[in-house]
Design an enzyme around this catalytic site. Sequence first.
Site, short mmCIF file in Angstrom:
data_model
loop_
_atom_site.label_atom_id
_atom_site.label_comp_id
_atom_site.label_asym_id
_atom_site.label_seq_id
_atom_site.Cartn_x
_atom_site.Cartn_y
_atom_site.Cartn_z
N HIS A 103 123.09 80.45 114.40
CA HIS A 103 124.24 80.91 115.34
C HIS A 103 124.73 80.11 115.91
CE1 HIS A 103 120.64 84.39 116.61
NE2 HIS A 103 119.74 83.68 116.63
N HIS A 146 116.94 88.75 114.60
CA HIS A 146 118.17 88.00 116.14
C HIS A 146 119.84 88.51 114.74
CE1 HIS A 146 115.52 85.83 117.86
NE2 HIS A 146 115.35 87.06 118.84
N ASP A 164 110.63 86.39 111.95
CA ASP A 164 110.70 86.63 114.01
C ASP A 164 111.13 88.10 114.01
OD1 ASP A 164 113.02 86.29 113.32
OD2 ASP A 164 114.33 84.97 114.81
N ASP A 185 116.72 87.84 109.40
CA ASP A 185 116.58 87.20 110.94
C ASP A 185 116.61 88.82 112.09
OD1 ASP A 185 115.71 84.61 112.39
OD2 ASP A 185 116.49 85.64 113.64
ZN ZN Z 1 116.13 84.79 114.61
#
Ligand code: ZN
Length: 337
Positions: A126, A165, A247, A163
């Site tokens: 991120h 996200h 995740d 992931d």
């Molecule tokens: Zn994540």
Amino acid sequence: LKVDVYWHKAYILHDPGNGHPENPRRLQLALEGARRAGIRPAELGCEGDPWRAYARVHDSEYLERLARAVDEARLYGYPVYIDPDTYVSPGTLEALSGLACAVERLLGEAGPGRALLLLGRPPGHHAGVAGAALGAPTLGFCLLNTAALLATSIPGAVVFDFDVHHGNGTQEILGPPGVPHVDIHQDPATIYPGTGYPWEEGPRGSWYNIVVPPGAGDDILLDALGHATRILVGLEPRAVVVSMGFDGMDGDNYFAGLRAGPTFYYEAGRLLARLGAPVVAVLEGGYGRGLVEGLSAFIAGLRGDPPPTGDPTTSPPGVWERYRRLLERSHWLPGHA
Ligand SMILES: [Zn+2]
């Protein structure tokens, strides 16, 4: 592929000192996951200069801001928050130094027939050029973007991110140079960081966002992997840098909504093994059982070990319907106008 797993004791020193989900226990779980797959993780002992190493992917203003926060935490002797969900702690400098050293090692050892996995902390996908990426509200626990650094350092590399996200920081950094970025993640309308829609093409058309709705299980995720495979094969990568996040696993955490089982992670590993290019993978998310069961299944897939026992998880018809609607709007879908 021959799989090697690396870690560094300094990754334990980045420590929130409270109930924050991105904490040192994650490293213990990931080491357990690697051992469960029959791997003995190799401990790194070297040090590196993070500010110099990561200047390739972050601007100097951001690195100076981060260095000041790290100094402050050392001075105070307790964690400092640089945004509402991202901290630095007195030991963060050692952890970042351990990441810079690992990058050197991975770049030196990457090669044909090998998959190198780094169990590093803090995560990085991120973190964008100047901090929070593509308009995201926070850095989402990330400080320095190791996947982006590896991808810009290996000629002909592409990034594959699974992931839960969106890897917004990596995509922001790699968009202008046009390093291809293939990313499977939960529908950004339903989760942080709110970017990564399937119609976003990026500055050089190099963004491939494969989006799955919350509630999706292995059946939908395997379909998404099929699209990722077709895209990756077409890109003919000379190496694949992987942002491995666990995740999306059912029951891993409270803030994501996918229901992946070990099957998804096993098949992600198999995909990479079949692709044939050298693999360099860095740990992103994963906060509970994903780090143990997801990571061990991923390693099994990379090595060509037998698949996990137990049935793949399945998705309700309404989730399939939402998935198909998102697919139709994907710029990378064959025949898409
Ligand atoms: Zn994540």
